[in-house]
Structures are given as C-alpha cells and as structure tokens.
Scaffold this motif. Structure first.
Motif, PDB file in Angstrom:
ATOM      1  N   LEU A 146      -4.095  26.548  35.241  1.00 44.37           N
ATOM      2  CA  LEU A 146      -4.626  25.438  34.372  1.00 44.37           C
ATOM      3  C   LEU A 146      -3.876  25.546  32.909  1.00 44.37           C
ATOM      4  N   ASP A 147      -3.881  26.750  32.216  1.00 43.91           N
ATOM      5  CA  ASP A 147      -3.413  27.148  31.116  1.00 43.91           C
ATOM      6  C   ASP A 147      -1.910  26.585  30.850  1.00 43.91           C
ATOM      7  N   ARG A 148      -1.312  26.807  31.987  1.00 45.12           N
ATOM      8  CA  ARG A 148       0.183  26.616  31.705  1.00 45.12           C
ATOM      9  C   ARG A 148       0.503  24.917  31.935  1.00 45.12           C
ATOM     10  N   ARG A 154       1.239  19.811  28.970  1.00 43.02           N
ATOM     11  CA  ARG A 154       0.800  18.404  28.206  1.00 43.02           C
ATOM     12  C   ARG A 154       0.875  18.605  26.561  1.00 43.02           C
ATOM     13  N   ASP A 155       0.500  19.790  26.209  1.00 51.08           N
ATOM     14  CA  ASP A 155       0.655  19.735  24.672  1.00 51.08           C
ATOM     15  C   ASP A 155       1.941  19.709  24.297  1.00 51.08           C
ATOM     16  N   ILE A 156       3.057  20.206  25.046  1.00 49.01           N
ATOM     17  CA  ILE A 156       4.087  20.085  24.360  1.00 49.01           C
ATOM     18  C   ILE A 156       4.745  18.609  24.525  1.00 49.01           C
ATOM     19  N   LEU A 157       4.281  17.699  25.637  1.00 47.31           N
ATOM     20  CA  LEU A 157       4.689  16.319  25.668  1.00 47.31           C
ATOM     21  C   LEU A 157       4.014  15.617  24.594  1.00 47.31           C
ATOM     22  N   LEU A 158       2.649  15.987  24.116  1.00 50.81           N
ATOM     23  CA  LEU A 158       1.814  15.119  23.337  1.00 50.81           C
ATOM     24  C   LEU A 158       2.668  15.308  21.827  1.00 50.81           C
ATOM     25  N   GLU A 180      13.339  15.827  27.719  1.00 55.70           N
ATOM     26  CA  GLU A 180      13.681  14.797  28.739  1.00 55.70           C
ATOM     27  C   GLU A 180      12.541  13.938  29.474  1.00 55.70           C
ATOM     28  N   LEU A 181      11.717  14.661  29.990  1.00 59.28           N
ATOM     29  CA  LEU A 181      10.342  14.051  30.573  1.00 59.28           C
ATOM     30  C   LEU A 181       9.745  13.422  29.421  1.00 59.28           C
ATOM     31  N   ALA A 182       9.399  13.926  28.227  1.00 57.94           N
ATOM     32  CA  ALA A 182       8.720  13.142  27.188  1.00 57.94           C
ATOM     33  C   ALA A 182       9.361  11.766  26.853  1.00 57.94           C
ATOM     34  N   ALA A 183      11.011  11.870  26.839  1.00 51.78           N
ATOM     35  CA  ALA A 183      11.528  10.757  26.412  1.00 51.78           C
ATOM     36  C   ALA A 183      11.305   9.561  27.404  1.00 51.78           C
ATOM     37  N   TYR A 184      11.458  10.177  28.819  1.00 47.36           N
ATOM     38  CA  TYR A 184      11.198   9.179  29.842  1.00 47.36           C
ATOM     39  C   TYR A 184       9.630   8.417  29.870  1.00 47.36           C
ATOM     40  N   LEU A 185       8.830   9.224  29.697  1.00 40.48           N
ATOM     41  CA  LEU A 185       7.525   8.759  29.371  1.00 40.48           C
ATOM     42  C   LEU A 185       7.132   7.879  28.313  1.00 40.48           C
ATOM     43  N   MET A 186       7.916   7.985  27.234  1.00 41.08           N
ATOM     44  CA  MET A 186       7.761   7.233  25.805  1.00 41.08           C
ATOM     45  C   MET A 186       8.621   5.826  26.482  1.00 41.08           C
ATOM     46  N   ASP A 187       9.519   5.969  27.113  1.00 38.64           N
ATOM     47  CA  ASP A 187      10.343   4.733  27.579  1.00 38.64           C
ATOM     48  C   ASP A 187       9.588   3.931  28.516  1.00 38.64           C
ATOM     49  N   HIS A 188       8.437   4.685  29.155  1.00 34.82           N
ATOM     50  CA  HIS A 188       7.746   3.896  30.234  1.00 34.82           C
ATOM     51  C   HIS A 188       6.266   4.077  29.816  1.00 34.82           C
ATOM     52  N   PRO A 189       5.677   3.390  28.880  1.00 32.88           N
ATOM     53  CA  PRO A 189       4.238   3.916  28.416  1.00 32.88           C
ATOM     54  C   PRO A 189       3.221   3.466  29.211  1.00 32.88           C
ATOM     55  N   LYS A 190       3.271   2.879  30.586  1.00 36.42           N
ATOM     56  CA  LYS A 190       2.439   2.526  31.412  1.00 36.42           C
ATOM     57  C   LYS A 190       2.442   3.580  32.549  1.00 36.42           C
ATOM     58  N   THR A 191       3.594   4.496  32.442  1.00 37.45           N
ATOM     59  CA  THR A 191       3.542   5.441  33.658  1.00 37.45           C
ATOM     60  C   THR A 191       2.699   6.544  33.515  1.00 37.45           C
ATOM     61  N   GLU A 192       1.709   6.783  34.527  1.00 37.22           N
ATOM     62  CA  GLU A 192       0.890   7.930  34.472  1.00 37.22           C
ATOM     63  C   GLU A 192       1.137   8.959  35.112  1.00 37.22           C
ATOM     64  N   ILE A 193       1.221  10.472  34.864  1.00 37.28           N
ATOM     65  CA  ILE A 193       1.305  11.572  35.457  1.00 37.28           C
ATOM     66  C   ILE A 193       0.233  12.432  35.855  1.00 37.28           C
ATOM     67  N   SER A 194       0.323  13.144  36.498  1.00 36.14           N
ATOM     68  CA  SER A 194      -0.611  14.577  36.522  1.00 36.14           C
ATOM     69  C   SER A 194       0.636  15.599  36.321  1.00 36.14           C
ATOM     70  N   VAL A 195       0.134  16.660  35.421  1.00 34.28           N
ATOM     71  CA  VAL A 195       0.810  17.857  35.412  1.00 34.28           C
ATOM     72  C   VAL A 195       0.006  19.170  36.087  1.00 34.28           C
TER      73      VAL A 195
END
Length: 457
Positions: A403-405, A410-414, A370-385
């Motif tokens: 950090l590993d988590r 991030r890997d799953i979002l990519l 769901e987070l990935a879908a949101y970020l793809m709909d808002h390609p200029k939004t930047e987040i930190s995990v």
C-alpha cells in the motif's frame, strides 16, 4: 518485479559504529533473543569458525561488496567478544561479483566456498590459509553437481566428511530438495536425495546436520506451520539416509516473518538463525541464547521439541495460491493508449529499494512521468494503482509495504499534475500472484506495481 537492490541508509562511517547491540525481540517463553548486527543489509548463513569465536556469514547488497550494492552476497566475518560481536569485516579474497557462500571449515586452515558464477560455472572451491590471507585452491569435484535456478545453500558437517545441500537438481521432488554428499579420496560422491520423508514438492532450504549425524535441521514451506517458512528437524532412522522421522518444528521465538539458516552452537547451548520480516526485506541474524559461554539459565535451544504430529501426505499449496490462482496481466508496456477499461498492466520499469518506497533508479520515474502525461491528456480516465508483493514473510507487513508503494506512485502522479480524482490506490500484499510463489523467479514477478483502468470514456 523488483531487483535485489539495497536500501543504502548508512555510510562507511556508520559501519565502523555498527557494533553489536542488544535488541529484545518478541520471544516465545521469554527466551533471550539478540539481533547480532544493526546493519541494514541482507545477512544470512551464520557459521562459527573452528575456534568458536568468529562468526562468518554472507552479506548481500553492501556498498563495500565486490560488485557494490548490486552484489548478491560476499563473505564477511565478525570477531566475538564476551558480550557481543565486533563490527563485521569483508573477506575480499573469498568474494566475487556474484553470490558467494561459506559452506564450512574442513580444517582450521581450510574452508569450502561456493561461487555462483566463477568462470561461468557454479562451483565449490577450497581455500587455504596462508599467513593472514586466504588462497584459492582447487575446485571440489562433485559428480552430478548441477543447480537449476538461483537458490543454493549448503553446510559442511563438523567432521568435514559430509556436506548437506539444498538445491533444485536431479531427482528433485519439486523446487529445492536436500541432498547429502560424502567426501571420497579424490573428491565427493554424487549428491544423494534424502527422500520423501524430508523433501516435498515445495521448498526445503538451509540444512544443518548435527554432529552425531542423527538430526537434520532445515527450513521448509511444505508444512502447515504458523509461518510460511519455518525451521523443522527430523531424526534419521537406522543407518541409511532415506528414512527419517516426520519433521517437527524447532521451538524458535514467535516472531513475524520467515526463519532460515538455523545454526545450533550446541557446545554453548545457543543457536543462530536468520529472520526475514517482509517479502523483499533483508534477513537479520539473530542469536537465541547468550553470548557468554557457560552462563547460567540459558535454555537448550538446540534441543528440538519432541512431538509426534499426525502425518500429512497432502502437499501444502503456497499461501494464497489456493484462493487466488494465477491470472493474466500485461507485464510489458506497449502503450497506455491501448489499455481498455478493465485492463491491467505492470509498471515494468518501476523498481524500489528493498523494504522501502524509495525508487531504485530514474527509469521508473520516467515511466511514471509518461503515465502522468497520458492521464492529463485523458482527464476523464480513472485508474487504480495496485501494489503487490510475493507471499514471503509477514502478510500484515507485506500488505502495508504494498500500500505504501502504491501511495508513493499516486503522490508522484499528483506532483506531475494528475487530478487526484483519477487515481485510486490498493495494497494487496501477496494475495494476488501472477506467477507461482514456489520459485524465486515467480516471486520476483509477484513483487510489482500495476495499474488497472477503471473507466475510460
């Protein structure tokens, strides 16, 4: 944020092969330290049986437990050999789907067992040997026995007439204190708080009273030791139970993590205890000394260091809580759309297996999709995990795990199509709590992954 869920890396077949192995660990003064088992589960509260050969303990989240890998603790045992211990076996007759703890042996054929939830009660039962089996007897009557929270540990004294307990209960100085109860004709006395010489506003856990009743061993995070939780000892002054010497550290090996459940086997000049390496990692039972009774050149690890440190009447704050006060953050997801620049939100459905970057279940993956879908709909939004742990264990290892988590998220979002330029990752370990680390509930909140909106055009 995390549940107590095991990292299942072994099958039952592996269990059969999980015999004791010798594993030299970093030990102060080159003392021999052995890891008892090579199991990837949570093992604690080691107790030797009356014959001195069987080692009993509680093991959590094992797939063979009463409630499978969701079970917070069943009772197991392992038979000792000349040079080690055999593969452990579960004692199903003593175990429930909840937390079970062997307190000790009142007699070679009688043991006391604590059940966290037996018929909706926190209760201690007697169990009696019947042939090769154990049968449940009557509940032990202890006036005023009430535990607030989910932390409880206790050990029966060698004579079976006293029981030291750690719990958050009546008259506590804060969080878990140590109490003592005495056997009476028809039960036990009301638990007696051992007083401010022992107990503090922080945590006093896993007590053990020596055979002569003069020395109390326990773990605490209230002293300014090298570790967040260390084993200390105190001498009883006089014949009462509320005057003790200033607690001093026991000379355990210089290892990372927290030390708990110290159990000296004084007849063989050795000691068992549990070491926990990471904030949500498992406890491993260690042996300090030798497996062979009467072996030469075994250090007297049960003897405490006779030091007399200056008393410190100032309660110690939790690691990091002094420099990082609790801060507000949204723990429940409403909508990613509602997050503005600078806002943070805990990914509340995201759970990991303990000590691992493996997701515990599919609900966390759904939330990340769901987070990935949101970020793809808002390609200029930047987040930190941002990955976080509590302050339990080694700060270095906790920072690495957090950090590993975050990188796993991030890997799953990519993988789901998000542009790498939209994501930053951080691992903060236990340095940024959102709740107190003084309670189990607070530490659970601090173990989390959250997102922060860096830029939202």
């Amino acid at each position: 944020m995390e549940r107590r869920i095991t990292n299942i890396t072994k099958t039952c077949a592996c269990l059969v092969l999980a015999y004791w192995f010798y594993s030299p660990l970093l030990a102060q003064d080159a003392k021999p330290v052995n890891q008892i088992f090579s199991l990837n589960y949570d093992e604690h509260q080691p107790i030797l049986g009356p014959e001195g050969r069987r080692l009993y303990f509680t093991m959590a989240f094992h797939p063979q437990n009463n409630n499978g890998n969701n079970d917070p603790g069943d009772i197991w045992f392992s038979a000792g050999e000349r040079d080690g211990f055999e593969a452990p076996e579960r004692m199903g007759q003593l175990s429930t789907p909840y937390y079970d703890l062997l307190i000790g042996f009142a007699h070679p054929d009688t043991m006391l067992v604590y059940h966290q939830n037996f018929q909706n009660q926190q209760v201690i039962y007697s169990y009696y040997r019947s042939g090769a089996a154990w049968e449940r007897g009557e509940a032990e009557q202890i006036p005023g026995f009430k535990i607030n929270g989910d932390q409880f540990s206790a050990r029966l004294h060698a004579d079976g007439k006293m029981m030291v307990m750690s719990m958050d209960s009546f008259g506590t100085y804060g969080n878990e204190d140590i109490y003592i109860s005495f056997r009476k004709e028809n039960g036990w006395s009301r638990p007696l708080n051992l007083g401010s010489d022992i107990n503090s506003s922080l945590q006093e856990l896993s007590p053990f009273l020596s055979a002569d009743t003069r020395t109390l061993y326990f773990s605490t995070n209230a002293s300014e030791g090298v570790k967040g939780m260390e084993v200390y000892y105190s001498k009883r002054m006089g014949e009462g139970w509320n005057q003790w010497s200033s607690p001093s550290p026991v000379n355990l090996p210089d290892m990372e993590g927290f030390d708990l459940y110290y159990y000296p086997d004084q007849s063989n000049d050795r000691a068992f205890y549990t070491n926990i390496q990471t904030s949500d990692g498992y406890g491993n039972i260690l042996l300090l000394g030798s497996f062979i009774s009467g072996a030469e050149d075994i250090p007297d690890v049960s003897a405490p260091i006779e030091t007399d440190p200056e008393p410190d009447d100032t309660p110690e704050m939790d690691n990091n809580e002094a420099s990082f006060p609790e801060r507000p953050v949204s723990e429940k997801q409403t909508s990613f759309e509602e997050l503005e620049t600078g806002a943070s939100m805990v990914l509340d459905k995201l759970l990991f297996q303990r000590g691992s970057v493996v997701l515990a279940d599919s609900s966390g993956l759904v939330q990340l999709e769901e987070l990935a879908a949101y970020l793809m709909d808002h390609p200029k939004t930047e987040i930190s995990v941002d990955g976080h742990t509590d302050n339990y264990g080694s700060s270095r290892l906790n920072e690495r795990l957090s950090l590993d988590r975050a990188q796993k998220v991030r890997d799953i979002l990519l993988e789901n199509g998000v542009d790498a330029e939209q994501i930053r990752v951080n691992g903060w370990g236990g340095t940024r709590p959102i709740a107190s680390n003084r309670t189990a509930r607070g530490r659970a909140k601090n173990r989390r992954v959250e997102i922060k909106v860096l830029n939202k055009p």
